[in-house]
Motif scaffolding. Structure first.
Motif: not given
Ligand SMILES: [Zn+2]
Ligand SMILES: [Zn+2]
Length: 317
Positions: A120, A123, A296, A299
């Motif tokens: 991702h 993050c 996600c 995060c």
């Molecule tokens: Zn993330």
């Protein structure tokens, strides 16, 4: 056809589920879309990436173009060259592919080599998508969703329709192309995809599968056997009598729900029946209509197509 606008279905015809299962229940569709998402645009590159003959490749590119998932562009300057580009309809299948990837990575552990991780980029961490409710943001599993037929929802209208009439492609087994072998066994043909839909609608008995799907009993027995051998379903009661047995989702089977949920969302976005949706889903905890988001797991932000990257290698993370 206009691939940017939803398809308006005919009154009384196959509904959004039937049309979508017909498309995704063809083992080649997701493989072609996946390759296109990885940047493949030309005939020769598809040919190199997938175990297909020229005849199958030409037919498949034609079907996916006719269905509005790919768009054929011809460069008229220089040597005549066609490229196949994903349309917004084709591109919007990414949540289905992402949840398939996550399921295979988590549950199909015997595969060699292992699937790469996804990062991702928001993050910068390797992540897995979490299915969550678009209204209240909470994570959801199949048991958290109440589903009822909508105005265009009946079993008859939800049975997958083939997008094209085609000859059996003997000896060709794209499921063994090393991409998503178990997903292809669950989703990659029309009866299997209809069956997994029925399972998530709460059907458990052989006779009820037969009645609701209208599938030939021998075929149904064969598909159920495959699902049991994959560990997606487990039988309860009546050992040795498949006609009396009950089939229940295992943990592995329940974990397939994000694939079903994202495919359903795609179905209802791109296929509109005049009488309304095929299935109405409600998130019981917040009482809102269920619209799936993928978040996600690191995060908890919503992930978007542009914030996902394949990790360069497993060791690099
Ligand atoms: Zn993330
Ligand atoms: Zn909710």
């Amino acid at each position: 056809m206009n691939s940017r606008q939803p398809t308006r279905l005919e009154a009384g015809a196959a509904n959004a589920i039937g049309r979508t299962l017909g498309l995704l229940g063809d083992e080649w569709t997701l493989l072609f879309v996946q390759q296109a998402m990885l940047g493949v645009t030309r005939y020769g590159r598809f040919r190199a990436a997938l175990p297909v003959s020229d005849a199958v490749l030409t037919a498949r590119l034609g079907t996916l173009t006719a269905e509005g998932l790919l768009e054929r562009n011809v460069h008229r300057t220089g040597p005549l060259r066609a490229e196949y580009l994903l349309t917004s309809r084709g591109r919007s299948l990414w949540p289905v592919l992402l949840t398939i990837w996550a399921w295979e990575r988590r549950w199909v552990t015997a595969r060699v080599p292992a699937l790469p991780r996804m990062v991702h980029t928001a993050c910068s961490r390797p992540f897995a998508p979490l299915l969550s409710c678009g209204a209240c943001t909470r994570p959801v599993a199949a048991r958290d969703i109440d589903a009822a037929w909508g105005p265009s929802g009946t079993w008859e209208r939800s049975v997958p329709v083939a997008s094209t009439r085609r000859r059996p492609e003997r000896g060709r087994a794209p499921g063994r192309a090393g991409l998503f072998p178990e997903t292809m066994a669950v989703l990659g043909n029309r009866w299997s995809s209809a069956l997994i839909g029925a399972v998530f609608r709460g059907v458990t008995r052989f006779a009820d599968f037969e009645r609701t799907l209208g599938s030939p009993p021998a075929l149904l027995a064969d598909r159920l056997k495959t699902f049991v051998s994959l560990g997606v379903l487990a039988t309860a009661r009546a050992e040795g009598r498949p006609d009396r047995a009950e089939y229940r989702l295992t943990d592995k089977g329940r974990a397939f729900f994000p694939v079903v949920a994202t495919a359903l969302a795609w179905a209802h976005t791109w296929f509109l029946a005049p009488d309304g949706p095929a299935l109405v889903q409600t998130h019981r905890a917040c009482a809102a209509a269920f619209v799936p988001d993928l978040r996600c797991d690191r995060c908890t932000d919503v992930v978007h197509r542009r914030t996902i990257q394949i990790a360069p290698s497993i060791d690099a993370i």
